[in-house]
Design a protein around this motif. Sequence first.
Motif, PDB file in Angstrom:
ATOM      1  N   UNK A 178      91.974  20.731 -31.275  1.00  0.00           N
ATOM      2  CA  UNK A 178      91.174  19.687 -31.908  1.00  0.00           C
ATOM      3  C   UNK A 178      89.902  20.304 -32.477  1.00  0.00           C
ATOM      4  N   UNK A 179      89.138  19.512 -33.203  1.00  0.00           N
ATOM      5  CA  UNK A 179      87.909  19.986 -33.821  1.00  0.00           C
ATOM      6  C   UNK A 179      86.796  18.972 -33.570  1.00  0.00           C
ATOM      7  N   UNK A 180      85.610  19.481 -33.290  1.00  0.00           N
ATOM      8  CA  UNK A 180      84.416  18.657 -33.100  1.00  0.00           C
ATOM      9  C   UNK A 180      83.392  19.020 -34.167  1.00  0.00           C
ATOM     10  N   UNK A 181      82.608  18.044 -34.541  1.00  0.00           N
ATOM     11  CA  UNK A 181      81.576  18.245 -35.550  1.00  0.00           C
ATOM     12  C   UNK A 181      80.193  18.159 -34.924  1.00  0.00           C
ATOM     13  N   UNK A 182      79.345  19.120 -35.258  1.00  0.00           N
ATOM     14  CA  UNK A 182      77.931  19.066 -34.894  1.00  0.00           C
ATOM     15  C   UNK A 182      77.166  18.652 -36.139  1.00  0.00           C
ATOM     16  N   UNK A 183      76.482  17.516 -36.046  1.00  0.00           N
ATOM     17  CA  UNK A 183      75.801  16.955 -37.207  1.00  0.00           C
ATOM     18  C   UNK A 183      74.316  17.302 -37.223  1.00  0.00           C
ATOM     19  N   UNK A 184      73.743  17.223 -38.410  1.00  0.00           N
ATOM     20  CA  UNK A 184      72.332  17.536 -38.603  1.00  0.00           C
ATOM     21  C   UNK A 184      71.443  16.507 -37.921  1.00  0.00           C
ATOM     22  N   UNK A 185      70.257  16.937 -37.537  1.00  0.00           N
ATOM     23  CA  UNK A 185      69.282  16.012 -36.960  1.00  0.00           C
ATOM     24  C   UNK A 185      68.792  15.024 -37.997  1.00  0.00           C
ATOM     25  N   UNK A 186      68.888  15.380 -39.279  1.00  0.00           N
ATOM     26  CA  UNK A 186      68.415  14.499 -40.356  1.00  0.00           C
ATOM     27  C   UNK A 186      69.420  13.426 -40.725  1.00  0.00           C
ATOM     28  N   UNK A 187      70.718  13.780 -40.649  1.00  0.00           N
ATOM     29  CA  UNK A 187      71.754  12.881 -41.144  1.00  0.00           C
ATOM     30  C   UNK A 187      73.004  13.026 -40.295  1.00  0.00           C
ATOM     31  N   UNK A 188      73.406  11.977 -39.579  1.00  0.00           N
ATOM     32  CA  UNK A 188      74.596  12.071 -38.724  1.00  0.00           C
ATOM     33  C   UNK A 188      75.878  12.302 -39.511  1.00  0.00           C
TER      34      UNK A 188
END
Length: 451
Positions: free
Chosen positions: A274-284
């Motif tokens: 599977x794959x997980x995404x780490x999002x920016x602190x500015x924009x989810x």
Amino acid sequence: MLSEGCFRHLTPNPHRTKHQKTEEMHSSFLRHHYQQPPPSSFTVTALRSPIMKRHADPLTVLSFSCLLILLLPILTVGFADRLQAYDPPLILLKTALRQEQKPEEIKSLRVREGAPFKIALFADLHFGENAWTDWGPQQDVNSIKVMSSVLDDESPDFVIYLGDVITANNIPIANASLYWDKAISPTRARGIPWASVFGNHDDAPFEWPMEWFSSPGIPPVHCPAPNASSCSGERDCSFRGTQRIELMKKEIEHNHLTLSKNGPKDLWPSISNYVLQLSSSDDPESPVLFMYFLDSGGGSYPEVISNAQAEWFQHVSEEINPDSRVHEVVFWHIPSKAYKKVAPRSRIHKPCVGSMNKEEVAAQEAELGIMDMLVKRSSVKAVFAGHNHGLDWCCPYKKLWLCYARHTGYGGYGNWPRGARILEINDHPFYIKSWIKMEDGDEHSQIILSP
């Protein structure tokens, strides 16, 4: 669905031996320490009809089924139009299947504003090692101390269990999830989300200890004889272990903090893909990093990342990151054969970084395409593996880094000091930094794996 009568508990041997007493003491230890957590609020509870009780009369069940078939046309009168309105055409069903790995369905984490995102890798915990002895459970206690020390010192935002969470081939009970649950308990108790990937010991077949067959030659427990209530006519024995799919199912059902996933069904017997995404602190909605998890096999099937898994990675990565703009890292348990090509000869010298090079690389059985795909993607920055307890280095391989974690658990071979690899991801500007955190608080082998 099989009735409850198809599942049987172990029958204690009436001739109690010293080994049986040890097993009973260990069972008491499990009951005290390995309690299952309450199900998450998302768990669906199935309701059972009185007709499906364990001792239902087969004739009654058959009669009810026939009656239901006869009444079905009558019961659906007046509802045909509405049923047809909710019957999706075949093209929509095909579209839904293709959307299994769509970006919007990928579970996401987020960098905190003003702080880097920190990940702790716990590798080769080996809970349940020599579970029938006094020594084994004590190693689990020691492993919990290592994890607790690292978690309290580093305060990570996320934890990755990098395979060999348990030593299933040493666990003489039907539900090995009890040990799995204990292994993740330090992370869960601190409210930290986590994800896991399987190793070669997590669903390995039980290996009967030779000492069980010494005088008087009777193991501490034995399987009950078949009888009329047995569905298969064979002996039901708990030593068959707990398979990957069941371990993952229980982790997901009983823990709302886990981000682990089964992965696509067509990659079976490989489960944790599977794959997980780490999002920016500015924009989810803005990804900073994609983290891929791949099951490198072992235990119940060969130690390999299959061609199908490699193609799955290629398909998903091109779909969610078509221009390779977002950085990517990969996690699996058994190192690929590429690790052998970059392994230090003796002492660790630059460009490799690490503190321990005590054994040879024990690689996967074959290379079936995954490394070629990773090398071709400029966005892939590093691969992280466990499996070798005596290695903790990172070495460059073409345009990416091949890294080991650090042996975290007191289970498994080797008496080297325990610790964990830490990853730190910053989004403004982007970088991936890593180091080893030891049980005693020492920190070493810092390295920048990307801009």
